[in-house]
Design an enzyme around this catalytic site. Structure first.
Site, mmCIF file in Angstrom:
data_model
loop_
_atom_site.group_PDB
_atom_site.id
_atom_site.type_symbol
_atom_site.label_atom_id
_atom_site.label_comp_id
_atom_site.label_asym_id
_atom_site.label_seq_id
_atom_site.Cartn_x
_atom_site.Cartn_y
_atom_site.Cartn_z
ATOM 1 C CD1 TRP A 1 0.712 4.776 -2.236
ATOM 2 C CD2 TRP A 1 0.285 2.513 -2.692
ATOM 3 N NE1 TRP A 1 0.973 4.316 -4.300
ATOM 4 C CE2 TRP A 1 0.234 2.636 -3.709
ATOM 5 C CE3 TRP A 1 -0.679 1.022 -2.560
ATOM 6 C CZ2 TRP A 1 -0.106 2.294 -4.966
ATOM 7 C CZ3 TRP A 1 -0.882 0.612 -3.529
ATOM 8 C CH2 TRP A 1 -0.751 0.914 -4.353
ATOM 9 C CG ASP B 1 4.277 0.858 2.341
ATOM 10 O OD1 ASP B 1 5.573 0.817 1.785
ATOM 11 O OD2 ASP B 1 3.593 0.867 2.045
ATOM 12 C CE LYS C 1 6.405 2.272 -5.731
ATOM 13 N NZ LYS C 1 5.720 2.283 -6.868
HETATM 14 N N1 PMP Z 1 3.400 0.748 -0.709
HETATM 15 C C1 PMP Z 1 3.640 2.156 -1.605
HETATM 16 C C2 PMP Z 1 3.583 3.105 -0.992
HETATM 17 C C3 PMP Z 1 3.474 2.223 -2.973
HETATM 18 O O1 PMP Z 1 4.080 3.373 -3.841
HETATM 19 C C4 PMP Z 1 2.860 0.721 -3.539
HETATM 20 C C5 PMP Z 1 3.142 0.523 -5.131
HETATM 21 N N2 PMP Z 1 3.557 1.853 -6.195
HETATM 22 C C6 PMP Z 1 2.072 -0.363 -3.005
HETATM 23 C C7 PMP Z 1 2.424 -0.002 -1.781
HETATM 24 C C8 PMP Z 1 1.855 -1.702 -3.570
HETATM 25 O O2 PMP Z 1 3.022 -2.197 -4.309
HETATM 26 P P1 PMP Z 1 3.030 -3.743 -4.671
HETATM 27 O O3 PMP Z 1 2.670 -3.124 -6.615
HETATM 28 O O4 PMP Z 1 4.192 -3.539 -4.810
HETATM 29 O O5 PMP Z 1 2.429 -4.635 -3.512
#
Ligand code: PMP
Length: 367
Positions: free
Chosen positions: A104, A179, A203
């Site tokens: 991520w 994030d 989450k």
């Molecule tokens: N950052 C993290 C740490 C994540 O776990 C996720 C999704 N699993 C995201 C970003 C992406 O999020 P989104 O699908 O809401 O764009």
């Protein structure tokens, strides 16, 4: 009507607190005092104003945010914030540094690079352990912070690799942009170190389709002509109601904040989270290598626990038998393989106890 309760280890969208779902069910057709479903009323009505205000205050209180922070409910996921943050927070000649400890963070870094042609900023990869397979967070002597950087970005918890910062990276006076998608509201943080904190709700906070963005007003540049929907000023000035927000999602977040307060707020939930994680990691560590974790011990996540079995055939069997025993979402992400137990705020301790019992019994039969 009795509903069989599965053990929900999904990575996201994920388990929500049972009392929250029950309240939402009870109120679904008739929001008390309103007579309609929360999904049937205007986002500009006084009734919805009260709901979004409650969600905003809930997050504000739980994170102990001062008046200098704005609380926004946007759409487009954390993925849009990967782009909006550098677009809004960096001008030509500015520099942002990225600490990458998993997939991520890597996506956030790539997104910041992709908007460079619009902001003319410098995007620096200050740390990545991609080559080692993303198993840990760095020591502070492994990355060099430029005191002139506008921000340092990090991913507090890497959902796929199960790597979590145990405390904030050390960046001197440089503000953090984080994030926190997969550990939002799971523990107390020192908000004075942050310029911006963001994460998808799906989450720890509610359903998908809402992104919570906490941003310090004095960290924003003055308005500088970005497209309206991409400009934080638009959403700040309209209090997240410039366009129609995810009203149902915001309603659920307001209930989850109440539930968190019932758990003893962030200190309370952090203790429960630590107990659940300890139970699971202890079982892995006590298995003599039958099970082994992905992340190094000091960087282990309290929210996502990826682990493997010593051979692939056994992993397949474990996944099949776990599914038959009502464990959901236990198959690992394809990037890491094996298994992953996501043990977010709302996952009850009993679910982890049941998983540990299952693991012990499986090892007895197959070890
Ligand atoms: N950052 C993290 C740490 C994540 O776990 C996720 C999704 N699993 C995201 C970003 C992406 O999020 P989104 O699908 O809401 O764009």
């Amino acid at each position: 009507m009795a509903v069989t309760q599965l053990y929900n280890f999904n990575a996201g969208p994920a388990v929500l607190p049972r009392p929250v779902l029950e309240q939402a069910q009870a109120e679904l057709l008739d929001l008390p005092g309103v007579g309609l479903s929360v999904m049937e009323i205007s986002h500009r009505s006084a009734d919805f104003e009260a709901i979004i205000g409650k969600a905003r205050d809930g997050i504000r209180q739980l994170y102990n945010l001062g008046d200098d922070f704005e609380v926004l409910f946007l759409q487009g996921g954390a993925s849009l914030q990967f782009e909006m943050a550098p677009l809004n927070l960096l001008h030509e000649g500015d520099k942002a540094q990225y600490l990458v400890t998993g997939s991520w963070g890597q996506k956030a870094f790539a997104a910041a690079q992709s908007v460079q042609r619009w902001n003319g900023a410098e995007i620096d990869l200050a740390f990545s352990d991609e080559d080692a397979g993303f198993t840990r967070v760095p020591d502070s002597n492994e990355y060099e912070i430029d005191s002139a950087a506008r921000y340092v970005h990090f991913t507090s918890n890497e959902t796929i690799h199960g790597v979590q910062w145990q405390s904030e990276p050390q960046t001197g006076k440089v503000l953090l942009v984080a994030d926190v998608s997969s550990d939002m509201l799971s523990r107390e943080i020192d908000v004075s170190k942050y310029g911006m904190i963001y994460g998808g709700a799906q989450k720890n906070l509610g359903p998908s389709g809402v992104t919570v963005v906490l941003i310090r007003r004095d960290f924003l540049y003055p308005k500088n002509g970005l497209p309206k929907m991409l400009d934080y000023h638009t959403h700040v000035s309209k209090e997240s109601l410039y366009n129609t927000p995810n009203t149902f999602g915001i309603y659920i977040i307001s209930l989850v904040c109440d539930w968190l307060k019932d758990q003893g707020s962030l200190n309370g939930i952090a203790k429960i989270n630590a107990a659940k994680a300890k139970l699971l990691y202890d079982a892995i560590d006590a298995s003599g290598g039958f099970y082994y974790g992905h992340a190094q011990k000091e960087s282990r996540s309290v929210m996502n626990v990826p682990f493997r079995l010593k051979d692939g055939e056994l992993e397949k069997r474990f996944i099949a038998e776990a599914a038959a025993a009502d464990f959901v979402g236990i198959k690992g992400h394809r990037d890491v393989g094996g298994l992953r137990a996501s043990i977010y705020n709302a996952l009850p301790l009993e679910a982890v106890e049941a998983l540990v019992d299952f693991m012990t019994e499986f090892m007895r039969r197959c070890g």
